[in-house]
Design an enzyme around this catalytic site. Structure first.
Site, short mmCIF file in Angstrom:
data_model
loop_
_atom_site.label_atom_id
_atom_site.label_comp_id
_atom_site.label_asym_id
_atom_site.label_seq_id
_atom_site.Cartn_x
_atom_site.Cartn_y
_atom_site.Cartn_z
N GLU A 213 -15.22 0.67 22.47
CA GLU A 213 -14.63 1.62 23.41
C GLU A 213 -14.67 3.03 22.81
O GLU A 213 -14.78 3.21 21.60
CB GLU A 213 -13.18 1.20 23.70
CG GLU A 213 -12.36 2.13 24.59
CD GLU A 213 -12.95 2.32 25.98
OE1 GLU A 213 -14.02 2.98 26.07
OE2 GLU A 213 -12.36 1.84 26.96
N HIS B 294 -14.44 -6.02 29.63
CA HIS B 294 -13.56 -7.11 29.18
C HIS B 294 -12.40 -7.34 30.17
O HIS B 294 -12.02 -6.44 30.93
CB HIS B 294 -12.99 -6.80 27.80
CG HIS B 294 -12.17 -5.55 27.75
ND1 HIS B 294 -10.86 -5.48 28.20
CD2 HIS B 294 -12.48 -4.30 27.31
CE1 HIS B 294 -10.39 -4.27 28.03
NE2 HIS B 294 -11.35 -3.53 27.51
#
Length: 243
Positions: A87, A9
């Site tokens: 994550e 990202h």
């Protein structure tokens, strides 16, 4: 030959503030939005297209993917969101400033927490407001699936479940796939794809908003991989070597 694109990202607000993020659902920074748009333009200029996309349930990865697909005029393709692509969970470190944490615990300890395959950061208490069980997006998960902390090995285990069950079969079936995810999620997948030993992955850093392309054979073994820029391939000689 099949191509797989991995994309971390764009810069998040907490990347910018140098804070441990993990499962905290922070948004992209202004620069992160620009990075995502640039990644989309890079992919379009280099004539990439996708049949399907995979991402986490965290907005920084989802929004990055949406921006990329917008730039490529591919907003219509199927997008699959999975918590298993989140994550790595940083436990009680989430929200803390990394420099302040180093000052408190020491450089070596923080490096172990961040980069070791086996060492987990201090765990969250389930009574902590940061515990993922408090969020509606995880309501369907069993309690044992909700982490209070993770090491890279834990992250790799859940990422590879999605890889083997969902993503790899689509690639083998001829689909062009992009995965928009997170630094440790992608490090875990790279470790697996390139068969990198645990002591070889510690210093690998995947930059935000830069497409990482894998060229794979019919068995999904890597032929080569490279970052992609406006002018094509960007070779990275610092990338860990497979064994």
């Amino acid at each position: 030959m099949r191509k797989l694109v991995l994309l971390r990202h764009g810069q998040s607000e907490w990347n910018k503030e140098n804070r441990f993020t993990g499962w905290t659902d922070v948004d992209l920074s202004v620069d992160g939005v620009s990075e995502a748009a640039q990644a989309g333009r890079i992919l379009k200029k280099n004539n990439y297209t996708f049949d399907a996309a995979y991402t986490s349930v965290l907005k920084r990865a989802i929004r990055t993917l949406q921006i990329v697909l917008y730039e490529m005029d591919l907003l219509w393709i199927p997008v699959y969101k999975s918590w298993k692509l989140n994550e790595r969970h940083y436990g009680a470190l989430q929200g803390l400033n990394k420099d302040e944490t180093r000052d408190k615990y020491g450089e070596d300890q923080v490096h172990l927490w961040r980069r070791s395959v086996e060492v987990r950061p201090p765990a969250l208490e389930k009574s902590d407001k940061r515990y993922p069980g408090n969020e509606k997006k995880y309501a369907s998960l069993k309690e044992e699936e909700l982490p209070v902390t993770e090491n890279l090995e834990d992250t790799e285990k859940r990422v590879l479940q999605d890889w083997r069950e969902l993503i790899a079969p689509n690639i083998k079936g001829g689909k062009n796939i992009i995965i928009s995810a997170h630094g440790n999620t992608l490090r875990a997948l790279v470790k697996y794809l390139d068969n990198i030993p645990s002591d070889g992955i510690a210093n690998l850093n995947i930059p935000t908003g830069t497409p990482l392309v894998y060229e794979l054979d019919e068995n999904l073994e890597p032929i080569t991989r490279y970052y992609l820029g406006m002018d094509g391939k960007i070779e990275d000689d610092k990338f860990p070597k497979k064994v």
